[in-house]
Design an enzyme around this catalytic site. Structure first.
Site, PDB file in Angstrom:
ATOM      1  N   GLU A 159       3.607 -17.902 -13.333  1.00 43.97           N
ATOM      2  CA  GLU A 159       3.869 -17.405 -11.988  1.00 43.97           C
ATOM      3  C   GLU A 159       4.366 -18.513 -11.083  1.00 43.97           C
ATOM      4  O   GLU A 159       3.754 -19.581 -11.003  1.00 43.97           O
ATOM      5  CB  GLU A 159       2.567 -16.820 -11.419  1.00 43.97           C
ATOM      6  CG  GLU A 159       2.773 -15.816 -10.328  1.00 43.97           C
ATOM      7  CD  GLU A 159       3.132 -14.427 -10.864  1.00 43.97           C
ATOM      8  OE1 GLU A 159       3.332 -14.282 -12.095  1.00 43.97           O
ATOM      9  OE2 GLU A 159       3.213 -13.492 -10.048  1.00 43.97           O
ATOM     10  N   LYS A 189      -5.107 -13.252 -10.919  1.00 49.67           N
ATOM     11  CA  LYS A 189      -3.751 -12.692 -10.919  1.00 49.67           C
ATOM     12  C   LYS A 189      -3.012 -13.291  -9.733  1.00 49.67           C
ATOM     13  O   LYS A 189      -3.274 -12.950  -8.575  1.00 49.67           O
ATOM     14  CB  LYS A 189      -3.807 -11.171 -10.812  1.00 49.67           C
ATOM     15  CG  LYS A 189      -2.457 -10.499 -10.998  1.00 49.67           C
ATOM     16  CD  LYS A 189      -2.618  -8.995 -11.110  1.00 49.67           C
ATOM     17  CE  LYS A 189      -1.352  -8.311 -11.599  1.00 49.67           C
ATOM     18  NZ  LYS A 189      -0.239  -8.410 -10.665  1.00 49.67           N
ATOM     19  N   LYS A 237      -7.451  -5.119  -9.837  1.00 52.77           N
ATOM     20  CA  LYS A 237      -6.980  -5.550  -8.529  1.00 52.77           C
ATOM     21  C   LYS A 237      -8.135  -5.563  -7.514  1.00 52.77           C
ATOM     22  O   LYS A 237      -9.105  -4.812  -7.652  1.00 52.77           O
ATOM     23  CB  LYS A 237      -5.880  -4.602  -8.036  1.00 52.77           C
ATOM     24  CG  LYS A 237      -4.696  -4.478  -8.998  1.00 52.77           C
ATOM     25  CD  LYS A 237      -3.668  -5.571  -8.814  1.00 52.77           C
ATOM     26  CE  LYS A 237      -2.799  -5.326  -7.634  1.00 52.77           C
ATOM     27  NZ  LYS A 237      -1.456  -4.866  -7.841  1.00 52.77           N
ATOM     28  N   TYR A 271       0.665 -19.056 -17.924  1.00 55.06           N
ATOM     29  CA  TYR A 271      -0.391 -18.196 -18.457  1.00 55.06           C
ATOM     30  C   TYR A 271       0.022 -17.339 -19.656  1.00 55.06           C
ATOM     31  O   TYR A 271      -0.775 -16.578 -20.178  1.00 55.06           O
ATOM     32  CB  TYR A 271      -0.978 -17.302 -17.363  1.00 55.06           C
ATOM     33  CG  TYR A 271       0.053 -16.481 -16.588  1.00 55.06           C
ATOM     34  CD1 TYR A 271       0.794 -15.487 -17.225  1.00 55.06           C
ATOM     35  CD2 TYR A 271       0.268 -16.702 -15.233  1.00 55.06           C
ATOM     36  CE1 TYR A 271       1.733 -14.742 -16.525  1.00 55.06           C
ATOM     37  CE2 TYR A 271       1.201 -15.962 -14.518  1.00 55.06           C
ATOM     38  CZ  TYR A 271       1.937 -14.984 -15.172  1.00 55.06           C
ATOM     39  OH  TYR A 271       2.854 -14.249 -14.484  1.00 55.06           O
ATOM     40  N   ASP A 283      -0.347 -13.997  -7.053  1.00 56.06           N
ATOM     41  CA  ASP A 283       0.581 -13.103  -6.372  1.00 56.06           C
ATOM     42  C   ASP A 283       1.867 -13.836  -6.024  1.00 56.06           C
ATOM     43  O   ASP A 283       2.093 -14.249  -4.894  1.00 56.06           O
ATOM     44  CB  ASP A 283      -0.092 -12.553  -5.103  1.00 56.06           C
ATOM     45  CG  ASP A 283       0.608 -11.317  -4.585  1.00 56.06           C
ATOM     46  OD1 ASP A 283       1.516 -10.806  -5.280  1.00 56.06           O
ATOM     47  OD2 ASP A 283       0.255 -10.858  -3.493  1.00 56.06           O
ATOM     48  N   CYS A 328     -16.052  33.660  11.751  1.00 54.98           N
ATOM     49  CA  CYS A 328     -15.153  32.506  11.642  1.00 54.98           C
ATOM     50  C   CYS A 328     -15.011  32.148  10.161  1.00 54.98           C
ATOM     51  O   CYS A 328     -15.999  31.805   9.517  1.00 54.98           O
ATOM     52  CB  CYS A 328     -15.722  31.322  12.423  1.00 54.98           C
ATOM     53  SG  CYS A 328     -14.797  29.805  12.194  1.00 54.98           S
ATOM     54  N   CYS A 367     -18.245  25.902  17.300  1.00 46.71           N
ATOM     55  CA  CYS A 367     -17.624  27.215  17.387  1.00 46.71           C
ATOM     56  C   CYS A 367     -18.727  28.251  17.561  1.00 46.71           C
ATOM     57  O   CYS A 367     -19.777  28.172  16.916  1.00 46.71           O
ATOM     58  CB  CYS A 367     -16.854  27.487  16.092  1.00 46.71           C
ATOM     59  SG  CYS A 367     -16.449  29.211  15.828  1.00 46.71           S
ATOM     60  N   ALA A 380       0.838  -1.200   0.000  1.00 45.26           N
ATOM     61  CA  ALA A 380       0.000   0.000   0.000  1.00 45.26           C
ATOM     62  C   ALA A 380       0.876   1.255   0.000  1.00 45.26           C
ATOM     63  O   ALA A 380       0.623   2.213  -0.720  1.00 45.26           O
ATOM     64  CB  ALA A 380      -0.920  -0.016   1.202  1.00 45.26           C
ATOM     65  N   CYS A 439     -10.946  30.395  14.156  1.00 47.67           N
ATOM     66  CA  CYS A 439     -11.134  31.795  14.535  1.00 47.67           C
ATOM     67  C   CYS A 439     -10.851  32.060  16.004  1.00 47.67           C
ATOM     68  O   CYS A 439     -10.802  33.211  16.431  1.00 47.67           O
ATOM     69  CB  CYS A 439     -12.542  32.257  14.184  1.00 47.67           C
ATOM     70  SG  CYS A 439     -13.789  31.578  15.292  1.00 47.67           S
ATOM     71  N   CYS A 473     -12.381  27.301  18.815  1.00 48.18           N
ATOM     72  CA  CYS A 473     -12.371  27.047  17.380  1.00 48.18           C
ATOM     73  C   CYS A 473     -10.942  27.221  16.863  1.00 48.18           C
ATOM     74  O   CYS A 473     -10.334  28.270  17.087  1.00 48.18           O
ATOM     75  CB  CYS A 473     -13.302  28.021  16.667  1.00 48.18           C
ATOM     76  SG  CYS A 473     -13.182  27.892  14.869  1.00 48.18           S
ATOM     77  N   GLU A 519      -8.368 -14.336 -15.857  1.00 49.71           N
ATOM     78  CA  GLU A 519      -7.489 -15.259 -15.148  1.00 49.71           C
ATOM     79  C   GLU A 519      -7.155 -14.652 -13.802  1.00 49.71           C
ATOM     80  O   GLU A 519      -6.903 -13.463 -13.715  1.00 49.71           O
ATOM     81  CB  GLU A 519      -6.168 -15.456 -15.921  1.00 49.71           C
ATOM     82  CG  GLU A 519      -6.362 -15.919 -17.350  1.00 49.71           C
ATOM     83  CD  GLU A 519      -5.078 -15.759 -18.191  1.00 49.71           C
ATOM     84  OE1 GLU A 519      -4.003 -15.588 -17.599  1.00 49.71           O
ATOM     85  OE2 GLU A 519      -5.196 -15.803 -19.421  1.00 49.71           O
TER      86      GLU A 519
HETATM   87  S1  IVH Z   1       0.060 -11.711 -18.071  1.00 42.88           S
HETATM   88  C1  IVH Z   1       2.232  -8.760 -20.823  1.00 42.88           C
HETATM   89  N1  IVH Z   1      -1.377 -13.205 -16.497  1.00 42.88           N
HETATM   90  O1  IVH Z   1       1.247  -9.952 -12.894  1.00 42.88           O
HETATM   91  C2  IVH Z   1       1.531  -9.268 -19.658  1.00 42.88           C
HETATM   92  N2  IVH Z   1       0.355 -11.900 -15.509  1.00 42.88           N
HETATM   93  O2  IVH Z   1       1.596  -6.959 -13.474  1.00 42.88           O
HETATM   94  C3  IVH Z   1       2.160 -10.457 -19.055  1.00 42.88           C
HETATM   95  N3  IVH Z   1       0.564 -12.201 -13.086  1.00 42.88           N
HETATM   96  O3  IVH Z   1       4.420  -9.815 -14.297  1.00 42.88           O
HETATM   97  C4  IVH Z   1       1.547 -10.865 -17.795  1.00 42.88           C
HETATM   98  N4  IVH Z   1      -1.029 -13.674 -12.870  1.00 42.88           N
HETATM   99  O4  IVH Z   1       3.933 -11.634 -12.561  1.00 42.88           O
HETATM  100  C5  IVH Z   1      -0.369 -12.327 -16.572  1.00 42.88           C
HETATM  101  N5  IVH Z   1      -2.717 -14.624 -15.243  1.00 42.88           N
HETATM  102  C6  IVH Z   1      -1.703 -13.744 -15.314  1.00 42.88           C
HETATM  103  C7  IVH Z   1      -0.987 -13.341 -14.174  1.00 42.88           C
HETATM  104  C8  IVH Z   1       0.036 -12.403 -14.317  1.00 42.88           C
HETATM  105  C9  IVH Z   1      -0.098 -12.995 -12.252  1.00 42.88           C
HETATM  106  C10 IVH Z   1       1.638 -11.278 -12.700  1.00 42.88           C
HETATM  107  C11 IVH Z   1       2.906 -11.464 -13.484  1.00 42.88           C
HETATM  108  C12 IVH Z   1       3.089 -10.171 -14.202  1.00 42.88           C
HETATM  109  C13 IVH Z   1       2.328  -9.216 -13.367  1.00 42.88           C
HETATM  110  C14 IVH Z   1       1.850  -8.061 -14.212  1.00 42.88           C
END
Ligand code: IVH
Length: 759
Positions: free
Chosen positions: A188, A128, A328, A240, A130, A457, A451, A44, A436, A433, A126
């Site tokens: 990944e 993502k 995300k 992927y 981590d 104010c 206030c 974050a 003021c 306040c 798909e």
């Molecule tokens: S496609 C050109 N598919 O996310 C794009 N990335 O921010 C190639 N990641 O570097 C990435 N799951 O480490 C793709 N189903 C998925 C993914 C994935 C995780 C990660 C990967 C990539 C990063 C992109």
């Protein structure tokens, strides 16, 4: 000469210095994260940092470095591993954080391709994963090399380590007896929760460093100089994507995933096809629901255009493809430091505590401020004095949990008092306040401290002006909160009447533009930091706190409107026209605009309808007093106006300062028009007082009321001798009985509809 420039220059210098520092920090953060697998900061914080850098770069594009660290994908490879240049760069994805951005992505793709909104367009969704991305080069079907992403162009050779991962085939399974000469499979590398916990247990036993999360554990495990260590860590791999290849992999992404599976890879089973944005969004939320049950971390959903031919047409931006996006997940809460508690003062003088936070990314929004509700909330008790948060109070310097749900203002939800330093002291809510300096008092039974400074104010003055120009009040188009602040800090507008003299003063020149020169010193005199911030904000330099602003600003206030930040000839002309149009105002809007406590839109309408003209209203209210008398009785006899509201009205008109302000405003207006359109002569209910009670079945209460009013009737909430008609639906009780007692005519909904000529 344009006075804007020096301020701009000043800002640029500040921004340049800030940017240099942030670049340095971001580069170090990149390196710590990507090269050392030992993050400097939380995700974050990293996001917030990047966001800030991007914001400055966007505002001062010429300050942007040619190799901005925001464009680095990862960091240069760490030493100790051989380098591998990626034949096809390993890119990252553009991140978005809300559903609308998914629509936007779909629209932009269609626009780019010249595809209408109604044309079918398929995407894969798909999860993502981590973990960390890994590329695997297969030559004649054999795993020849494995590499990390590194900086996207050059990665590290981790072949020996990858060879120890069970889910990475050493040989591609042939498809129809065939393996390609060259295929670079990307995906990944990750660790399951179970393996992560087990690893940390072992680390603890051995007295070795614990990993913060499965991703760091995976990265640390893969980037081991000793492959034996990688082997015992049980890493996993989802395929992927692909890089270099000797023959086309597939025509679509989903087909490619099937082929990877056939070649012996694991492909995530949650991957699916979607048709259009609505399906993508639905899929996103479906995956989001699965998330807690998964044994590995995912941080979003990746959407890719399914057709490889279209992917080619869409191509790439500098570091991200145009054909894919990562939506995300939105964390709804985050922990951060509470740097400071500020007190904001509202229109009615209420002192609201605001938490100034170390900026933290919550669901894609960088949150730097959150509400602390009121004095009691900070102290850890509710309005009845019962403990909340087990009585834990909140202090400056505390580590706090911040919540953000939907569009609502983020709030500080909890505090971790174990992180409190020894010198921490309870927060003392101000008794004056902060803007003021006037005494701030709490009314019995209320958690709100107010206030007592009234319009002297500045904070209250600004809030009241904002209310005055708002949509249900004077509705001055082009004059919103931001502009009001701008004009206030320029000392152009201090009270409603000033709005109407603005154009004349603007054309007369710099001196005349200043409506009340002392306003500036008043603000700076009371709280320079706050005043400067407000000024900076008002002139469009949000986020900066330049020490020189007051001096710059002094000359700025002598510059005509059309040359002010955010303004031009046209917008200035439009504003003056919008103001001029409001010299004629309807009575109810006028009453509401005064911003008297308890007098909302509904009450303002009741008053306007009752008094018809400003003069009668004004006379009654100025003569009435809570001690009684005919004017007071007249006021509280109005259905819907109670003694609390009447008293607020009377007191407001009695205060000399408030009276003078109203007089000055009225002098600027051409006409205050009555609320009621003359009742249509043929309406059988014109001039009648009607009460609706019980359930209406064919229209809502709101619609019934609006209809009755449109026909010239007055709708009242209670039955009295003045009531002409009661419309009673099923369930009507006390009001119906009262009407019967008084001999008031009672009709049902059907008869009522007949009376007014149907639906
Ligand atoms: S496609 C050109 N598919 O996310 C794009 N990335 O921010 C190639 N990641 O570097 C990435 N799951 O480490 C793709 N189903 C998925 C993914 C994935 C995780 C990660 C990967 C990539 C990063 C992109």
């Amino acid at each position: 000469m344009n006075d804007r420039k020096p301020v701009e220059e000043l800002m640029r210098e500040e921004a340049g210095a800030e940017l240099a520092g942030l670049y340095d920090l971001l580069r170090r953060a990149n390196r710590a994260y990507y090269a050392d697998s030992d993050p400097l900061m939380s995700d974050a914080e990293y996001d917030a940092l990047k966001h800030r850098v991007r914001a400055i770069e966007a505002r001062f594009s010429d300050l942007k470095a040619p190799h901005s660290p925001t464009e680095e994908i990862g960091a240069p490879p760490a030493s100790g591993f051989a380098k591998v240049a990626h034949e096809v760069p390993m890119l990252s994805l553009e991140d978005v954080f809300d559903d609308e951005s998914v629509h936007e992505f779909d629209r932009s793709v269609r626009k780019f391709l010249g595809l209408g909104a109604d044309r079918p367009l398929a995407y894969t969704a798909e999860p993502k994963i981590d973990g960390l991305s890994l590329t695997l080069i297969y030559e004649e079907g054999r795993l020849a090399r494995a590499a990390t992403r590194g900086d996207g162009r050059v990665g590290e050779d981790v072949t020996a380590n990858a060879m120890t991962i069970r889910e990475i085939p050493h040989r591609l399974k042939p498809i129809d007896g065939h393996v390609p000469d060259l295929l670079e499979v990307r995906g990944e590398c990750y660790m399951t929760h179970g393996d992560f916990f087990a690893l940390n247990e072992r680390q603890k036993e051995r007295g070795q460093k614990l990993f913060a999360n499965p991703r760091n554990a995976a990265a640390g495990s893969l980037r081991q100089l000793d492959p034996a260590i990688t082997a015992e860590r049980n890493l996993r791999f989802f395929a992927y994507a692909w890089g270099a290849h000797s023959e086309p992999v597939a025509e679509t992404q989903h087909e490619a995933l099937q082929r990877f599976r056939a070649h012996g890879f694991r492909v995530n089973i949650l991957s699916d096809l979607c048709h259009g944005a609505d399906e993508m969004i639905a899929r996103f939320h479906a995956i989001e629901e699965e998330r807690p049950d998964l044994d590995y971390d995912i941080d979003g959903v990746v959407f890719k255009i399914d057709s490889i031919a279209l992917q080619h047409r869409l191509g790439y931006r500098s570091t991200t493809p145009r054909w894919a996006i990562a939506r995300k997940f939105s964390p709804v809460e985050a922990w951060t430091w509470l740097r400071k508690i500020d007190i904001q003062v509202g229109r009615t003088g209420a002192l609201s505590p605001v938490a100034r936070l170390k900026p933290v990314n919550i669901g894609g929004v960088v949150v730097a401020n959150a509400t602390l509700h009121n004095e009691d909330y900070i102290a850890g008790r509710d309005s009845e004095g019962r403990p909340i948060r087990d009585g834990r109070d909140i202090r400056e310097g505390d580590w706090v949990k911040v919540y953000r749900a939907g569009d609502v203002i983020p709030k500080v939800a909890d505090v971790d008092i174990t992180k409190r330093g020894p010198r921490s002291t309870p927060y003392r809510f101000p008794g004056h306040c902060p803007v003021c300096g006037a005494l701030a008092v709490r009314e019995p039974g209320s958690s709100v401290r107010r206030c007592t400074g009234g319009l002297s104010c500045p904070a209250q003055a600004i809030e009241r002006l904002v209310h005055f120009v708002s949509r249900p009040a004077f509705d001055i188009v082009g004059l919103g909160e931001r502009q009001i602040e701008q004009f206030y800090v320029l000392s152009w507008i201090g009270e409603p009447a000033d709005i109407f003299t603005l154009q004349e003063r603007d054309s007369r020149g710099s001196k005349a533009r200043l409506a009340f020169e002392e306003a500036l010193s008043r603000i700076t005199g009371t709280d320079p930091a706050e005043a400067r911030l407000r000024m900076a904000r008002a002139v469009g330099l949000e986020g900066y706190d330049p020490t020189e602003v007051p001096a710059r600003f002094e000359s700025l206030s002598r510059t005509p409107l059309a040359q002010q930040y955010g303004w031009g000839e046209t917008s200035a002309r439009n504003l003056f026209a919008a103001i001029a149009a409001r010299r004629v105002i309807r009575l109810d809007r006028m009453i509401f605009a005064l911003g008297i406590r308890h007098v909302g839109q509904v009450a303002a309408r009741l008053l306007a309808r009752h008094f018809h003209s400003w003069e009668t209203f004004f006379e009654t209210v100025t003569r009435a007093g809570p001690e009684g008398g005919p004017e007071w009785d007249d006021l509280i006899a109005i259905d819907g106006i109670g003694p609390v509201m009447a008293e607020a009205l009377v007191l407001a008109f009695r205060q000399p300062r408030e009276r003078a302000l109203i007089d000055r405003l009225v002098a600027e207006l051409r006409e205050i028009t009555p609320l009621e359109a003359p009742a249509p002569v043929d309406s059988p209910v014109a001039g009648k007082t009607i009460v609706f009670t019980g359930t209406l079945e064919r229209m809502t209460r709101a619609e019934a009321k609006a209809r009755a009013e449109a026909l010239g009737a007055k709708v009242s909430g209670s039955v009295s001798a003045k009531t002409d008609l009661v419309v009673a639906g099923p369930g009507a009780g006390a009001k119906r009985r009262k009407a019967e007692e008084l001999g008031v005519r009672i009709v049902d909904e059907g008869e009522w509809l007949e009376l007014i000529g149907g639906l």
